[in-house]
Write a protein that holds these residues in place. Structure first.
Motif, short mmCIF file in Angstrom:
data_model
loop_
_atom_site.label_atom_id
_atom_site.label_comp_id
_atom_site.label_asym_id
_atom_site.label_seq_id
_atom_site.Cartn_x
_atom_site.Cartn_y
_atom_site.Cartn_z
N UNK A 6 4.86 -8.93 29.02
CA UNK A 6 3.87 -9.97 28.73
C UNK A 6 4.20 -11.27 29.44
N UNK A 7 3.13 -11.92 29.82
CA UNK A 7 3.27 -13.12 30.64
C UNK A 7 4.10 -14.20 29.96
N UNK A 8 3.97 -14.30 28.64
CA UNK A 8 4.66 -15.42 28.00
C UNK A 8 6.18 -15.31 28.08
N UNK A 9 6.66 -14.11 28.36
CA UNK A 9 8.10 -13.96 28.45
C UNK A 9 8.62 -14.04 29.89
N UNK A 10 7.71 -14.21 30.83
CA UNK A 10 8.16 -14.14 32.22
C UNK A 10 9.14 -15.23 32.59
N UNK A 11 9.03 -16.34 31.92
CA UNK A 11 9.94 -17.42 32.28
C UNK A 11 11.38 -17.11 31.90
N UNK A 64 -3.86 -2.24 39.04
CA UNK A 64 -3.44 -3.62 38.82
C UNK A 64 -1.92 -3.71 38.62
N UNK A 95 -0.25 -3.74 41.91
CA UNK A 95 -0.35 -5.06 42.54
C UNK A 95 0.71 -5.99 41.95
N UNK A 96 0.82 -5.91 40.64
CA UNK A 96 1.81 -6.75 39.98
C UNK A 96 3.23 -6.37 40.35
N UNK A 114 4.25 -8.13 43.27
CA UNK A 114 4.61 -9.52 42.97
C UNK A 114 5.99 -9.61 42.36
N UNK A 115 6.30 -8.66 41.54
CA UNK A 115 7.64 -8.62 40.97
C UNK A 115 8.69 -8.44 42.06
N UNK A 127 8.42 -9.35 45.15
CA UNK A 127 8.52 -10.60 45.89
C UNK A 127 9.39 -11.59 45.11
N UNK A 128 9.16 -11.62 43.80
CA UNK A 128 9.92 -12.51 42.94
C UNK A 128 11.41 -12.16 42.97
#
Lengths: 561, 220
Positions: B78-83, B105, B108-109, B112-113, B115-116
């Motif tokens: 979940x996005x909220x934990x990405x930080x 999707x 695609x993500x 991005x992971x 890349x991160x």
């Protein structure tokens, strides 16, 4: 209101619908998946979202009530009377309280109403519900705040349907308990129109009463929560439920982050951040329907001999770490013990949020969980980091270690290991497992013939005890109906203008008695064949029994680090 | 020189000891990260609720000359934990980026992971694997095998398609990662010291659900 979809008929007896709206226009988003991921999923720099740590000294603690409140400690009486002073009632802790001293319902809602007090209340009463049984008794009701008591006879009209909606500042839906947010967007629009229309006149809309429905608004900028209900729950009860949902969201995000997001992007779709957490809110709403603890602002304990509980507490106390603030051992939804850092208090609401987190996620059973969590009643600005694990894979015993350091996982993991090692060597572990076999007690143990069920809360310890749900209430509907009756009693006892000390009510299927003193709150449910005299005499008998059993039913000597 | 060190160190550790391998599992919500982690550690499958924060599981993998104790950080998608996820891939020896073959999707993500991750790991030190999960759903496949393969090849990653539900290819994946991690530590002088630092053998001996002496290839 064009809310035909919302209106009940299709919902079960005590259903609660909840919606949550946020600022910005209602519109469909997510035009291009890859770009929105790009701009915000991964571009969140580490720290922008969850950097705030609780130990950030510059952050002022939100509630100034973290310090314990001194209270009268008198000798504990063996045969307590309803006139007991707070702190001497059965179940009152001997040392200091475990929780932030939030003994009353008013404490809970007080901050919901801060900032609203100066504003004039706007109540739109379109029409009182036909035959509204709630309003009639008020005519003959004593107006005194003290020893008022009330007796209502006659059939208690069947629990009506209840729903709740929750909504926000400018109309983008965030969450709804029933139906999808999209399907309800026009309703949400109406809600927002109402809110902003009233606010334009510098007023605040709190509730609408129409055709037996209550529509309750809770404005917690940047969110607006709306609840729609057709049950007996009072407006304040509904507000309290909405407040729980609000804090649930804060516990995932922190208020600081929430404000930050909306300062920068008015029409941000908060569902993106809340995705995957809907089950937490769903479960919380279910708890609100079923768990007396959330109603009473209290927690219940696993019945356990006090000697065993003390050994468990001291084992937990011995396995400490520098960053550790709270250690909580749970058995299902019951507290086994709680050890806190000296001078740090846990609010029962935060504890309920932790219970909800543990209760609604199966994931903690497989490994050790490590999650940031904001405890909003402690501090809305920062995250704690909770180590959550079950003592054994198939066990009900779950250990929550709340730390201030997000890098302290291995330390806490080691704390758990040490605690478990220590505990396994003691006989208390066996006693704990035996207690788990019978996590509750039948009401027959009390020995009062017509008593079916009761809920007793010790105000000073913030703990309550209640027997297992008896046969006539074991189905989910009946259990919620019983809770609904307690909710009704509770709202009468804590009525903002005319609070009551006691109430006796003969309903269709049961007789109910509630008694509130400065020390405790007691709600009893008798079979319909009992009399009022018997019910009143049962109070003393029950209090004596609770006093006799208090070592087992309550945590009398809480531990600190 | 380096090789020698490795050899002597390992002899010293003996069979009862294990080297710690930090592995992080990344990917978007609902691709099956937790299910994969559960396969790795217990060889089970359960329907699970979304992960809250992060879950920590372990599994011991015995290679012919060394025992690796995988410490698996199963992150929430979940996005909220990405930080907070950088906390977990920092210093990781292995990272698995998972996508769901039935959801484009998530692929695609996954990119991005990757890349991160590239921003944070030093190439050649972290073993990165690209995992296409849910091969038990071939009928609704949206990402072809070739697509995954060519992405992995272009970045030099380990690639595998798995099914955490049926257990297909999951043990092969872990073994593959284990071999590569082992290879890297043999090759790299630098890694070795880090490894030593991270060792914490005494702490875990004897009181873990997976006895380190039980030398089975994979799975309990």
């Amino acid at each position: 209101m064009s809310s035909s979809k919302l209106l009940p008929g299709t919902y079960t007896a005590t259903s609660v619908t909840a919606f949550l709206l946020q600022p910005g226009q209602v519109k469909t988003i997510r035009a291009c998946p890859s770009t929105w991921i790009n701009e915000s999923v991964l571009s969140l720099e580490p720290g922008t979202v969850m950097e705030a740590d609780v130990h950030n000294k510059s952050v002022p603690l939100e509630n100034g009530s973290l310090a314990p409140i001194d209270r009268l400690r008198r000798e504990r009486s063996d045969s307590p009377t309803p006139g007991l002073v707070e702190g001497t009632e059965p179940g009152a802790g001997q040392d200091s309280a475990m929780f932030v001293h939030a003994q009353s319902f008013e404490d809970l809602t007080a901050d919901a109403e801060q900032g609203q007090e100066e504003e004039e209340e706007e109540e739109v009463r379109e029409e009182e519900g036909g035959g509204d049984s709630e309003r009639t008794p008020e005519i003959g009701e004593p107006k005194n705040e003290g020893g008022g008591s009330e007796e209502t006879q006659g059939p208690c009209s069947k629990e009506e349907e209840e729903e709740e909606e929750e909504g926000g500042e400018a109309g983008k839906p965030i969450y709804s308990r029933y139906g999808t947010e999209e399907a309800l967007s026009s309703t949400m629009g109406v809600m927002m129109a109402l809110v902003s229309f009233v606010e334009a006149e510098k007023n605040i809309i709190r509730s609408i009463h129409a055709e037996g429905y209550k529509v309750v608004f809770l404005r917690k900028s940047p969110l607006v929560l709306v609840g729609v209900s057709r049950t007996r729950q009072s407006e304040r009860e509904l507000t309290r439920e909405l407040l729980y949902i609000y804090y649930q969201i804060i516990s995932l995000l922190t208020l600081t982050q929430l404000n930050h997001i909306f300062q920068h992007k008015q029409n941000y779709d908060l569902r993106r951040l809340l995705a995957g957490s809907e089950h937490l809110t769903d479960n919380l709403l279910r708890l609100l329907d079923q768990d007396p603890g959330l109603l009473l602002s209290a927690v219940t304990c696993l019945p356990l001999p006090s000697s065993s509980r003390d050994v468990i507490s001291s084992s937990l106390q011995a396995a400490r770490a520098k960053s550790l603030v709270f250690s909580i051992l749970l058995a299902g939804s019951r507290l086994v013990t709680l050890v806190r850092k000296k001078d740090q208090f846990l609010h029962h609401m935060d504890l309920h949020l932790l219970f909800n987190l543990v209760g609604s996620s199966s994931a903690f059973r497989e490994g050790e969980g490590w999650t940031p969590i904001c405890l909003p009643k402690f501090n809305t600005a920062g995250f704690f980091h909770a180590h959550i694990s079950y003592l054994e894979p198939a066990s009900e015993l779950c250990l929550i270690l709340v730390s201030t350091d997000r890098e302290d996982f291995f330390n806490l993991s080691d704390c758990k290991r040490r605690f478990l090692e220590r505990l396994r060597r003691r006989s208390a572990y066996q006693a704990l497992h035996e207690a788990l076999q019978a996590p509750s007690y039948p009401v027959s143990q009390v020995g009062i013939p017509d008593l079916r069920h009761f809920v007793y809360k010790s105000k000073s310890s913030g703990l309550y005890t209640s027997p297992e749900i008896p046969v006539p209430y074991q189905s989910e509907e009946e259990q919620e109906r019983l809770m609904g009756l307690y909710q009704y009693l509770h709202s009468r006892m804590h009525h903002p203008i005319r609070p009551l000390r006691s109430i006796y009510r003969c309903a269709e299927k049961e007789n109910l008695l509630a008694w509130v003193t400065s020390g405790f709150e007691l709600y009893l449910c008798f079979s319909p064949l009992g009399t009022k005299a018997l019910a009143v005499s049962a109070i003393n008998k029950l209090l004596k029994w609770i006093r006799k059993e208090e070592d087992r039913l309550f945590i009398l000597s809480p531990q600190t680090y | 020189m380096a090789e020698k060190k490795v050899g002597s160190r390992r002899e010293f550790l003996g069979k009862a000891s294990a080297l710690r391998v930090k592995m992080v599992i990344l990917g978007s919500s609902g691709v099956g990260k937790s299910s994969l982690a559960l396969r790795f550690s217990k060889d089970e499958f359960k329907n699970s609720s979304p992960t809250v924060g992060c879950a920590y599981l372990t599994q011991v993998v015995c290679l012919h000359d060394v025992t690796l104790r995988f410490e698996i950080w199963d992150t929430a998608g979940q996005e909220k934990y990405h930080s907070v996820t950088p906390l977990y891939y920092r210093g990781a020896h292995a990272a698995l980026v998972v996508y769901d073959i039935s959801k484009r999707e998530s692929f695609v993500r996954a990119q991005l992971w990757l890349r991160e991750l590239e921003k944070h790991y030093i190439p050649g030190e972290t073993v990165v694997g690209l995992v296409g999960n849910k091969t038990d759903l071939p009928n609704i496949r949206q990402v072809s095998l070739q697509e995954g393969q060519s992405l992995a090849e272009s970045k030099g990653l380990v690639f595998m398609e798995t099914s955490a539900k049926s257990g297909e290819q999951t043990s092969e994946l872990l073994l593959n990662i284990a071999h590569r991690v082992n290879q890297r530590t043999m090759d790299k002088d630098r890694d070795l010291t880090e490894w030593r630092e991270a060792e914490c053998v005494e702490l875990y001996q004897g009181n873990r659900p997976h006895p380190l002496t039980a030398c089975c290839p994979i799975g309990p």
